[in-house]
Scaffold this motif. Structure first.
Motif, mmCIF file in Angstrom:
data_model
loop_
_atom_site.group_PDB
_atom_site.id
_atom_site.type_symbol
_atom_site.label_atom_id
_atom_site.label_comp_id
_atom_site.label_asym_id
_atom_site.label_seq_id
_atom_site.Cartn_x
_atom_site.Cartn_y
_atom_site.Cartn_z
ATOM 1 N N LEU A 256 5.092 4.346 5.986
ATOM 2 C CA LEU A 256 3.797 4.746 6.511
ATOM 3 C C LEU A 256 2.703 3.802 6.026
ATOM 4 O O LEU A 256 1.765 3.480 6.767
ATOM 5 C CB LEU A 256 3.489 6.185 6.092
ATOM 6 C CG LEU A 256 2.195 6.795 6.636
ATOM 7 C CD1 LEU A 256 2.126 6.710 8.153
ATOM 8 C CD2 LEU A 256 2.058 8.249 6.191
ATOM 9 N N ALA A 257 2.821 3.328 4.783
ATOM 10 C CA ALA A 257 1.853 2.355 4.268
ATOM 11 C C ALA A 257 1.907 1.061 5.078
ATOM 12 O O ALA A 257 0.864 0.468 5.396
ATOM 13 C CB ALA A 257 2.133 2.074 2.797
ATOM 14 N N ARG A 258 3.114 0.603 5.443
ATOM 15 C CA ARG A 258 3.239 -0.609 6.255
ATOM 16 C C ARG A 258 2.635 -0.404 7.641
ATOM 17 O O ARG A 258 2.035 -1.329 8.222
ATOM 18 C CB ARG A 258 4.713 -1.006 6.380
ATOM 19 C CG ARG A 258 5.366 -1.398 5.058
ATOM 20 C CD ARG A 258 6.747 -1.988 5.302
ATOM 21 N NE ARG A 258 7.470 -2.142 4.034
ATOM 22 C CZ ARG A 258 8.418 -1.319 3.612
ATOM 23 N NH1 ARG A 258 8.774 -0.280 4.363
ATOM 24 N NH2 ARG A 258 9.022 -1.523 2.457
ATOM 25 N N PHE B 91 -0.591 -0.431 -0.849
ATOM 26 C CA PHE B 91 -0.355 -1.439 0.184
ATOM 27 C C PHE B 91 0.426 -2.625 -0.382
ATOM 28 O O PHE B 91 1.390 -3.108 0.234
ATOM 29 C CB PHE B 91 -1.683 -1.923 0.763
ATOM 30 C CG PHE B 91 -2.312 -0.973 1.743
ATOM 31 C CD1 PHE B 91 -1.638 0.147 2.177
ATOM 32 C CD2 PHE B 91 -3.591 -1.197 2.233
ATOM 33 C CE1 PHE B 91 -2.211 1.050 3.073
ATOM 34 C CE2 PHE B 91 -4.174 -0.323 3.141
ATOM 35 C CZ PHE B 91 -3.480 0.798 3.561
ATOM 36 N N ILE B 92 0.012 -3.120 -1.554
ATOM 37 C CA ILE B 92 0.694 -4.261 -2.163
ATOM 38 C C ILE B 92 2.123 -3.897 -2.552
ATOM 39 O O ILE B 92 3.052 -4.701 -2.402
ATOM 40 C CB ILE B 92 -0.097 -4.756 -3.394
ATOM 41 C CG1 ILE B 92 -1.462 -5.295 -2.970
ATOM 42 C CG2 ILE B 92 0.679 -5.832 -4.136
ATOM 43 C CD1 ILE B 92 -2.358 -5.699 -4.124
ATOM 44 N N SER B 93 2.313 -2.668 -3.050
ATOM 45 C CA SER B 93 3.650 -2.231 -3.461
ATOM 46 C C SER B 93 4.604 -2.145 -2.269
ATOM 47 O O SER B 93 5.809 -2.379 -2.415
ATOM 48 C CB SER B 93 3.571 -0.864 -4.150
ATOM 49 O OG SER B 93 2.752 -0.927 -5.299
ATOM 50 N N GLU C 193 4.220 -7.106 -0.308
ATOM 51 C CA GLU C 193 3.539 -8.071 -1.165
ATOM 52 C C GLU C 193 2.836 -9.172 -0.378
ATOM 53 O O GLU C 193 1.916 -9.809 -0.885
ATOM 54 C CB GLU C 193 4.544 -8.699 -2.144
ATOM 55 C CG GLU C 193 5.031 -7.741 -3.213
ATOM 56 C CD GLU C 193 5.856 -8.440 -4.269
ATOM 57 O OE1 GLU C 193 6.089 -9.665 -4.117
ATOM 58 O OE2 GLU C 193 6.277 -7.767 -5.225
ATOM 59 N N THR C 194 3.245 -9.391 0.861
ATOM 60 C CA THR C 194 2.604 -10.439 1.656
ATOM 61 C C THR C 194 1.160 -10.101 2.002
ATOM 62 O O THR C 194 0.396 -10.984 2.401
ATOM 63 C CB THR C 194 3.389 -10.672 2.957
ATOM 64 O OG1 THR C 194 3.444 -9.438 3.713
ATOM 65 C CG2 THR C 194 4.805 -11.133 2.658
ATOM 66 N N ILE C 195 0.774 -8.836 1.837
ATOM 67 C CA ILE C 195 -0.605 -8.444 2.126
ATOM 68 C C ILE C 195 -1.560 -8.976 1.069
ATOM 69 O O ILE C 195 -2.778 -9.024 1.286
ATOM 70 C CB ILE C 195 -0.702 -6.891 2.208
ATOM 71 C CG1 ILE C 195 -2.044 -6.442 2.813
ATOM 72 C CG2 ILE C 195 -0.548 -6.266 0.834
ATOM 73 C CD1 ILE C 195 -2.267 -6.863 4.222
ATOM 74 N N SER C 196 -1.040 -9.424 -0.079
ATOM 75 C CA SER C 196 -1.894 -9.903 -1.167
ATOM 76 C C SER C 196 -2.760 -11.079 -0.724
ATOM 77 O O SER C 196 -3.953 -11.144 -1.045
ATOM 78 C CB SER C 196 -1.041 -10.311 -2.371
ATOM 79 O OG SER C 196 -0.310 -9.218 -2.866
#
Length: 525
Positions: free
Chosen positions: A339-341, A376-378, A381-384
């Protein structure tokens, strides 16, 4: 003999169990030691430290500090002290005003012709009118099946702590069997009216708590209004539910047992594409039910239309509605990584969350936004890299400088995640305050914060050309890491600290310019 009016149980009843006796002594001694803990029994006009309390405490042996009973009542005492502020407004002591006027006049701040005030002594509250838990005047007395009378607010707090027995008799009772004691309430109100001239205000008649049947009926009417697409009726019922939720914890429990969160979630999805205003009302009411279970999230808030509505509220809502929206996003992001993705892919949602960190609207919103970014990062990680491009890293560093423990922990966790990408590490290395701020927090927050600090520093130093290593040495990182290993830490932190020490040892030895963090820390033999 200590002073301080304390009475546990009903007047004249000394046949309580050992639990009741212990409770009386514990509450009595604790409240007697804090002058601010019982405003209804203290004279605030005495600034020389003397407080007038007419009754005497009976002394008993206290339970061990490790016992569950002791710990439970320490929590109750904390709740009692916080209740003091509300009660002080209820019982206004006229001598406080007089003493303040007198102190002000001696300093020369008041006009020469100040009006004279008549000093009136605070009347003694009859023992039957005092709640046995809070030791304050009862505003909504209720009687349990064990025959004891308490203030509704205090007994509900006692039950919320996980207890299921009467605090006085230690006998089990059903929380649904709390019966309003109209007789004692009427006596309290009459006493307040009789002492109005002495600074006592009349207690208003409390609202009758909701029953489960009534809660179910309100939710049924709300669902019917949604099916008829009657937005006005839905809005009215939503506001009514929110008002009832704020009235008492009992009302909230009734609505939760009737699955109100799932009903509201389904209604949010129903109106998401039609009325943002109604969605804001439904969202505000849902937040009043927090914490909610994961089932409610999947009943409507995860849909595409619902996410679009939440995004619109984050963009264009007022401060209160934006806070509600980010709290819901936090709940959704914590449910599962999938759901976060899904929310990360929603165009504009991540940016709006970042804006709440860069331009804070409240402490609660900042904490929720940091938690959302961490989830979101967890999950991806590409969202960083995208977060760093939005300018998040400098804002998080600024928050880390001077925030409370909870906020600092969340900020350090986000920093650790941002430094997982190359752009994040380069941005941190170029920031003049990054290394000093991070190193400063190694021993100053918590074990969790220390773990994030060590992890972040290792990421920066491993992938740096030497600039970060030199800066770490200048601010005393080497000495602090040695001390960390000596005083002990978790296995993960220990491994990372060891790796970081090896990196720092290769750069030579520089003088430490920051040793303040070593004060008060004892080395292990």
């Amino acid at each position: 003999m200590l002073k301080g009016a304390v009475r546990i149980g009903r007047l004249g009843d000394d046949s309580g169990s050992a639990t009741g006796s212990t409770l009386s002594s514990l509450l009595a001694l604790s409240r007697a030691g804090s002058p601010a803990a019982s405003p209804s029994r203290l004279s605030y006009s005495n600034f020389n430290g003397q407080h007038s309390t007419p009754n005497t405490i009976k002394t008993h042996r206290l339970p061990p500090t490790s016992s569950p009973l002791f710990k439970s009542f320490i929590v109750l005492l904390t709740f009692s002290i916080s209740h003091h502020h509300h009660h002080h407004q209820l019982l206004l002591h006229p001598t406080s005003m007089a003493s303040s006027m007198k102190a002000s006049s001696t300093s020369g701040d008041t006009p020469k012709s100040s009006p004279s005030l008549q000093i009136t002594e605070m009347p003694d509250i009859p023992n039957d009118f005092l709640c046995p838990i809070l030791l304050d005047l009862m505003s909504d007395p209720v009687t349990t099946s064990t025959g004891m009378t308490y203030d509704r607010r205090s007994i509900e707090q006692w039950l919320k702590m996980g207890n299921s027995t009467c605090p006085i008799t230690n006998e089990p009772f059903d929380p649904d069997d709390l019966i309003p004691n109209h007789a004692i309430r009427k006596m309290i109100q009459d006493w307040c009216v009789a002492n109005r001239s002495r600074g006592i205000e009349r207690i208003p008649s409390p609202r009758i708590p909701l029953s489960r049947l009534e809660a179910s009926q309100i939710l049924s009417n709300f669902t019917s209004s949604c099916q008829r697409r009657d937005s006005d009726s839905c809005k009215e019922l939503t506001r009514r539910v929110r008002s009832l939720l704020k009235d008492s914890e009992k009302n909230r429990q009734c609505f939760m047992s009737s699955r109100a969160a799932s009903v509201l979630a389904a209604a949010f999805r129903f109106w998401a594409a039609e009325s943002i205003e109604l969605c804001e009302e439904i969202l505000a009411t849902t937040i009043c039910l927090f914490p909610i279970d994961d089932e409610a999230v999947f009943c409507g808030f995860e849909s595409s239309d619902s996410l679009n509505s939440i995004l619109q509220i984050l963009k264009n809502g007022n401060i209160s509605n934006r806070l509600n929206a980010v709290l819901m996003v936090k709940k959704m992001a914590s449910v599962n990584k999938e759901l976060a993705r899904t929310m990360i892919k929603r165009e504009g949602l991540v940016k709006e969350v970042v804006e709440l960190i860069k331009e804070p609207i409240s402490t609660q919103a900042t904490k929720a936004s940091l938690a959302v970014v961490f989830y979101f990062i967890s999950s991806n990680e590409t969202i960083s890299t995208k977060l760093v491009e939005f300018g998040l890293l400098p804002a998080v560093l600024e928050i880390t400088v001077d925030s409370d423990k909870s906020t600092t922990e969340k900020a350090l966790a986000v920093l650790d995640g941002l430094c997982s990408c190359e752009l994040g590490r380069d941005t941190a290395c170029d920031h003049s305050l990054a290394i000093p701020v991070i190193v400063k927090k190694m021993f100053r927050v918590s074990d969790t914060a220390t773990e994030f600090v060590v992890s972040t520093l290792r990421k920066l130093c491993e992938n740096c050309r030497g600039r970060c290593l030199e800066e770490c040495l200048q601010v005393g990182t080497l000495q602090k890491l040695v001390l960390l290993l000596q005083i002990g830490c978790g296995k993960s932190s220990k491994d990372k600290a060891t790796q970081l020490l090896k990196l720092l040892s290769r750069c030579g030895k520089l003088d430490c310019v920051d040793t303040v963090d070593f004060k008060g820390l004892k080395r292990l033999p």
